[in-house]
Design a protein around this motif. Structure first.
Motif, PDB file in Angstrom:
ATOM      1  N   UNK A   1      23.880 123.521 130.569  1.00 10.59           N
ATOM      2  CA  UNK A   1      24.397 122.146 130.613  1.00 10.59           C
ATOM      3  C   UNK A   1      25.465 121.873 129.558  1.00 10.59           C
ATOM      4  N   UNK A   2      25.172 122.191 128.311  1.00  7.65           N
ATOM      5  CA  UNK A   2      26.128 121.913 127.236  1.00  7.65           C
ATOM      6  C   UNK A   2      27.405 122.735 127.411  1.00  7.65           C
ATOM      7  N   UNK A   3      27.264 123.974 127.829  1.00  9.36           N
ATOM      8  CA  UNK A   3      28.436 124.834 128.023  1.00  9.36           C
ATOM      9  C   UNK A   3      29.338 124.304 129.132  1.00  9.36           C
ATOM     10  N   UNK A   4      28.718 123.825 130.213  1.00  9.87           N
ATOM     11  CA  UNK A   4      29.489 123.261 131.323  1.00  9.87           C
ATOM     12  C   UNK A   4      30.246 122.023 130.857  1.00  9.87           C
ATOM     13  N   UNK A   5      29.546 121.109 130.173  1.00  7.47           N
ATOM     14  CA  UNK A   5      30.182 119.869 129.709  1.00  7.47           C
ATOM     15  C   UNK A   5      31.316 120.142 128.731  1.00  7.47           C
ATOM     16  N   UNK A   6      31.069 121.043 127.785  1.00 13.13           N
ATOM     17  CA  UNK A   6      32.094 121.337 126.777  1.00 13.13           C
ATOM     18  C   UNK A   6      33.334 121.961 127.403  1.00 13.13           C
ATOM     19  N   UNK A   7      33.125 122.891 128.323  1.00 15.68           N
ATOM     20  CA  UNK A   7      34.262 123.536 128.974  1.00 15.68           C
ATOM     21  C   UNK A   7      35.049 122.537 129.815  1.00 15.68           C
TER      22      UNK A   7
END
Length: 199
Positions: free
Chosen positions: A103-109
């Motif tokens: 989740x965090x990786x998707x949002x940050x990217x």
């Protein structure tokens, strides 16, 4: 503020779980079942993936668990043994929510406008959740449905082909739809109280 967040979480879990259940029912109503014992072309996992990316692991796992529970309680499950029922519904749909790991990786990217990167992370999450669900069905198939295999066909091969025949297209459909939803409305998966600047 924390109480509002908890309330929002519970409301969204209820709404997305209900949506997943309705999508699964729609697949059955439209006769999209591939096999009489279960397994259909359905996008019921999409709301679970959305919750996983919006709230992380807790949102995805809880939504998936409740979907499996609803299917059992409301008579939409094909159960021949309690352990098989738990594997094919409670475990199988709960593990779909493991996509929340990304989740965090998707949002940050997405916030950095790195389209290839967020699509990759999202695809990895869908692949992880779908693979773990497949494994639950695969194990259940070997243990509880070996008698359904054609004569001379090993139970493991039968279960692999049986469950793979609907899980592979479902995973592909879900990846496409989740990607389109997030691409069109990143705020939906930004998480409560957060925003993603795509400008």
């Amino acid at each position: 503020m924390e109480q509002k967040r908890k309330t929002l979480f519970l409301v969204e879990v209820a709404v997305f779980t209900a949506l997943a259940f309705l999508l699964d029912m729609a697949a059955n109503f439209l006769s999209l079942k591939i096999w009489p014992q279960g397994g259909s072309l359905s996008i019921a996992m999409v709301p679970i993936f959305l919750m996983a990316y919006r709230w992380g692991l807790k949102g995805g796992l809880l939504s998936g668990f409740l979907l499996g529970l609803l299917q059992i309680v409301l008579g939409q499950a094909y159960i021949i043994h309690p352990v098989q029922g738990a594997l094919d519904y409670l475990v199988a749909f709960t593990v779909v929510g493991t996509a929340g790991i990304f989740a965090a990786s998707v949002r940050n990217a997405k916030a950095e406008n790195k389209n290839t990167k967020w699509l990759t992370y999202m695809g990895m999450g869908v692949l992880l959740g779908s693979t773990l669900r497949f494994m639950a069905h695969f194990i259940g198939g070997i243990v509880f449905f070996a008698d359904s295999a054609p004569a001379g066909t090993p139970a493991a091969l039968f279960s692999f082909l049986y469950n793979g025949s609907y899980m592979l297209p479902n995973a592909i459909f879900c990846a496409i739809i989740v990607g389109l939803v997030f691409g069109a409305s990143p705020r939906l998966i930004a998480g409560p109280g957060k925003s993603i600047n795509t400008m």
